[in-house]
Design a protein around this motif. Structure first.
Motif, short mmCIF file in Angstrom:
data_model
loop_
_atom_site.label_atom_id
_atom_site.label_comp_id
_atom_site.label_asym_id
_atom_site.label_seq_id
_atom_site.Cartn_x
_atom_site.Cartn_y
_atom_site.Cartn_z
N SER A 1 0.81 -1.21 0.00
CA SER A 1 0.00 0.00 0.00
C SER A 1 0.85 1.28 0.00
N ARG A 2 2.14 1.13 0.15
CA ARG A 2 3.02 2.31 0.16
C ARG A 2 3.35 2.74 -1.26
N GLU A 3 3.52 4.04 -1.42
CA GLU A 3 3.82 4.60 -2.74
C GLU A 3 5.13 4.11 -3.31
N HIS A 4 6.10 3.94 -2.48
CA HIS A 4 7.46 3.64 -2.93
C HIS A 4 7.76 2.13 -2.93
N TYR A 5 6.73 1.31 -3.08
CA TYR A 5 6.89 -0.15 -3.14
C TYR A 5 7.07 -0.59 -4.59
N SER A 6 7.98 -1.55 -4.80
CA SER A 6 8.12 -2.17 -6.12
C SER A 6 8.42 -3.64 -5.94
N HIS A 7 8.14 -4.41 -6.97
CA HIS A 7 8.33 -5.86 -6.93
C HIS A 7 8.83 -6.31 -8.29
N TYR A 8 9.87 -7.13 -8.28
CA TYR A 8 10.42 -7.63 -9.54
C TYR A 8 11.06 -8.99 -9.29
N HIS A 9 10.53 -10.03 -9.92
CA HIS A 9 11.07 -11.39 -9.84
C HIS A 9 11.31 -11.86 -8.40
N GLY A 10 10.32 -11.73 -7.55
CA GLY A 10 10.41 -12.23 -6.19
C GLY A 10 11.17 -11.34 -5.21
N ILE A 11 11.62 -10.20 -5.68
CA ILE A 11 12.33 -9.26 -4.81
C ILE A 11 11.44 -8.05 -4.59
N LEU B 1 11.32 -1.39 -0.99
CA LEU B 1 10.76 -0.13 -0.52
C LEU B 1 11.86 0.90 -0.63
N PHE B 2 11.54 2.03 -1.22
CA PHE B 2 12.53 3.09 -1.39
C PHE B 2 11.95 4.37 -0.83
N ASN B 3 12.68 4.98 0.07
CA ASN B 3 12.27 6.25 0.65
C ASN B 3 12.96 7.37 -0.11
N PRO B 4 12.23 8.12 -0.92
CA PRO B 4 12.87 9.17 -1.72
C PRO B 4 13.42 10.33 -0.90
N ILE B 5 12.94 10.51 0.30
CA ILE B 5 13.42 11.61 1.14
C ILE B 5 14.79 11.28 1.74
N THR B 6 14.90 10.08 2.33
CA THR B 6 16.16 9.68 2.98
C THR B 6 17.08 8.90 2.05
N GLN B 7 16.56 8.52 0.88
CA GLN B 7 17.31 7.72 -0.09
C GLN B 7 17.63 6.31 0.44
N GLU B 8 16.88 5.83 1.42
CA GLU B 8 17.09 4.49 1.96
C GLU B 8 16.29 3.47 1.16
N LYS B 9 16.90 2.32 0.95
CA LYS B 9 16.26 1.25 0.20
C LYS B 9 16.22 0.00 1.09
N MET B 10 15.08 -0.68 1.08
CA MET B 10 14.92 -1.94 1.80
C MET B 10 14.56 -3.01 0.78
N THR B 11 15.25 -4.14 0.85
CA THR B 11 15.00 -5.24 -0.05
C THR B 11 14.54 -6.44 0.77
N ILE B 12 13.48 -7.11 0.28
CA ILE B 12 12.91 -8.25 0.98
C ILE B 12 12.78 -9.42 0.01
N ILE B 13 13.33 -10.56 0.39
CA ILE B 13 13.15 -11.79 -0.37
C ILE B 13 12.43 -12.76 0.55
N MET B 14 11.29 -13.25 0.09
CA MET B 14 10.45 -14.11 0.92
C MET B 14 10.67 -15.58 0.55
N ASN B 15 11.15 -16.35 1.52
CA ASN B 15 11.34 -17.78 1.36
C ASN B 15 10.31 -18.52 2.20
N GLU B 16 10.34 -19.83 2.14
CA GLU B 16 9.34 -20.63 2.85
C GLU B 16 9.41 -20.44 4.36
N TYR B 17 10.62 -20.46 4.92
CA TYR B 17 10.78 -20.38 6.37
C TYR B 17 11.46 -19.11 6.85
N ASP B 18 11.78 -18.20 5.95
CA ASP B 18 12.42 -16.96 6.40
C ASP B 18 12.15 -15.82 5.44
N LEU B 19 12.46 -14.64 5.91
CA LEU B 19 12.48 -13.44 5.10
C LEU B 19 13.90 -12.93 5.11
#
Length: 117
Positions: free
Chosen positions: A59-69, A72-90
């Motif tokens: 629901s966030r504006e700065h969310y993107s998804h590409y090939h399972g990755i 979230l990118f914060n344009p103000i702070t220039q911080e990027k968070m990457t999430i890969i979802m596996n069966e038993y972990d993130l």
């Protein structure tokens, strides 16, 4: 900062709280049947929690998804968070020493733990 989020089954929560290094030692790549069974015994599959997290971050504006990755990118702070979802972990990669994703998902249950690399 790179880390993993896992969900420990209820019967192991007290043990993990008593011995926090246990998770780093036990949670390994599943390259044989023994390790796979060990992961299945101690950790919960996080299907429902991943859906809740996805609903929260999509629901966030700065969310993107590409090939399972998921990113979230914060344009103000220039911080990027990457999430890969596996069966038993993130698998999470966040800039700096923040743990925003862990903070989000740990609100769902007390059984979530962070394993740092």
């Amino acid at each position: 900062m790179k880390y993993k989020i896992v969900c420990v089954k209820e019967r192991f929560v007290e043990f993990v709280n008593m011995y926090p290094d246990f998770l780093k030692q036990v949670y390994q790549e599943q390259d044989n049947m023994y390790k796979t069974k060990q992961i299945e015994l101690i950790f919960s599959n996080m299907v429902n929690e991943k859906e809740k997290l996805l609903h929260k971050i999509q629901s966030r504006e700065h969310y993107s998804h590409y090939h399972g990755i998921h990113q979230l990118f914060n344009p103000i702070t220039q911080e990027k968070m990457t999430i890969i979802m596996n069966e038993y972990d993130l698998q999470i990669e966040e800039e700096g020493s923040n743990h925003h994703i862990y903070d989000m998902i740990s609100s769902f249950s007390k059984n979530f733990y962070m394993i740092t690399k």
